[in-house]
Design a protein around this motif. Structure first.
Motif, PDB file in Angstrom:
ATOM      1  N   GLY A  17       0.818  -1.212   0.000  1.00 39.83           N
ATOM      2  CA  GLY A  17       0.000   0.000   0.000  1.00 39.83           C
ATOM      3  C   GLY A  17       0.853   1.263   0.000  1.00 39.83           C
ATOM      4  N   CYS A  18       1.912   1.263   0.788  1.00 42.36           N
ATOM      5  CA  CYS A  18       2.826   2.410   0.815  1.00 42.36           C
ATOM      6  C   CYS A  18       3.510   2.596  -0.538  1.00 42.36           C
ATOM      7  CB  CYS A  18       3.874   2.227   1.909  1.00 42.36           C
ATOM      8  SG  CYS A  18       3.246   2.475   3.567  1.00 42.36           S
ATOM      9  N   LEU A  19       3.938   1.512  -1.143  1.00 41.40           N
ATOM     10  CA  LEU A  19       4.593   1.588  -2.448  1.00 41.40           C
ATOM     11  C   LEU A  19       3.627   2.102  -3.508  1.00 41.40           C
ATOM     12  CD1 LEU A  19       7.180   1.041  -4.019  1.00 41.40           C
ATOM     13  CD2 LEU A  19       6.353  -1.269  -4.417  1.00 41.40           C
ATOM     14  N   ALA A  20       2.399   1.608  -3.511  1.00 39.42           N
ATOM     15  CA  ALA A  20       1.402   2.070  -4.479  1.00 39.42           C
ATOM     16  C   ALA A  20       1.085   3.549  -4.259  1.00 39.42           C
ATOM     17  CB  ALA A  20       0.131   1.227  -4.361  1.00 39.42           C
ATOM     18  N   LEU A  24       1.728   6.550  -7.019  1.00 39.85           N
ATOM     19  CA  LEU A  24       0.626   7.425  -7.423  1.00 39.85           C
ATOM     20  C   LEU A  24       0.964   8.888  -7.146  1.00 39.85           C
ATOM     21  CD1 LEU A  24      -2.302   7.520  -8.484  1.00 39.85           C
ATOM     22  CD2 LEU A  24      -3.027   7.408  -6.097  1.00 39.85           C
ATOM     23  N   THR A  25       1.551   9.157  -5.990  1.00 39.05           N
ATOM     24  CA  THR A  25       1.946  10.520  -5.650  1.00 39.05           C
ATOM     25  C   THR A  25       3.021  11.035  -6.602  1.00 39.05           C
ATOM     26  OG1 THR A  25       1.421  10.095  -3.339  1.00 39.05           O
ATOM     27  CG2 THR A  25       2.819  11.986  -3.800  1.00 39.05           C
ATOM     28  N   MET A  26       3.978  10.196  -6.953  1.00 39.46           N
ATOM     29  CA  MET A  26       5.033  10.614  -7.885  1.00 39.46           C
ATOM     30  C   MET A  26       4.472  10.913  -9.267  1.00 39.46           C
ATOM     31  SD  MET A  26       7.872  11.024  -6.511  1.00 39.46           S
ATOM     32  CE  MET A  26       8.744  11.203  -8.032  1.00 39.46           C
ATOM     33  N   ALA A  27       3.527  10.099  -9.738  1.00 41.55           N
ATOM     34  CA  ALA A  27       2.920  10.341 -11.049  1.00 41.55           C
ATOM     35  C   ALA A  27       2.163  11.669 -11.040  1.00 41.55           C
ATOM     36  CB  ALA A  27       1.993   9.197 -11.423  1.00 41.55           C
ATOM     37  N   LEU A  28       1.435  11.927  -9.976  1.00 44.34           N
ATOM     38  CA  LEU A  28       0.699  13.181  -9.860  1.00 44.34           C
ATOM     39  C   LEU A  28       1.649  14.382  -9.766  1.00 44.34           C
ATOM     40  CD1 LEU A  28      -2.065  14.562  -9.538  1.00 44.34           C
ATOM     41  CD2 LEU A  28      -1.793  14.258  -7.076  1.00 44.34           C
ATOM     42  N   ALA A  29       2.704  14.250  -8.981  1.00 39.67           N
ATOM     43  CA  ALA A  29       3.674  15.338  -8.833  1.00 39.67           C
ATOM     44  C   ALA A  29       4.376  15.629 -10.162  1.00 39.67           C
ATOM     45  CB  ALA A  29       4.701  14.994  -7.761  1.00 39.67           C
TER      46      ALA A  29
END
Length: 85
Positions: A17-20, A24-29
């Motif tokens: 869950g942390c990795l996902a 997701l946060t990196m893609a959004l950033a």
């Protein structure tokens, strides 16, 4: 207890869950950074690099300072060298 009854399954679920969440946060950033560069270029500024690199560099610098304080003062040799009266 976890639903499976195994602690390992709970820990593995948390790690995945942390990795996902990180991905997701990196893609959004990355998308926000790209949009920021485009807006700056449209405004007439010479913009080659985004803010994402600077944000990560500052985050790493803050994390290193906090870790050094924790390691050297809180948990490291500091407590053993200080008098314990």
């Amino acid at each position: 207890d976890y639903l499976t009854g195994y602690v390992t399954a709970g820990i593995a679920t948390i790690m995945l869950g942390c990795l996902a969440s990180l991905m997701l946060t990196m893609a959004l950033a990355k998308r926000v950074d790209h949009a920021w560069k485009l807006v700056r270029r449209a405004g007439g500024h010479h913009q080659e690099r985004g803010a994402l690199e600077r944000i990560f560099a500052m985050s790493v610098a803050v994390a290193l300072v906090v870790f050094a304080v924790w390691f050297l003062i809180v948990q490291g040799p500091g407590p053993t060298l200080a008098p314990s009266d």
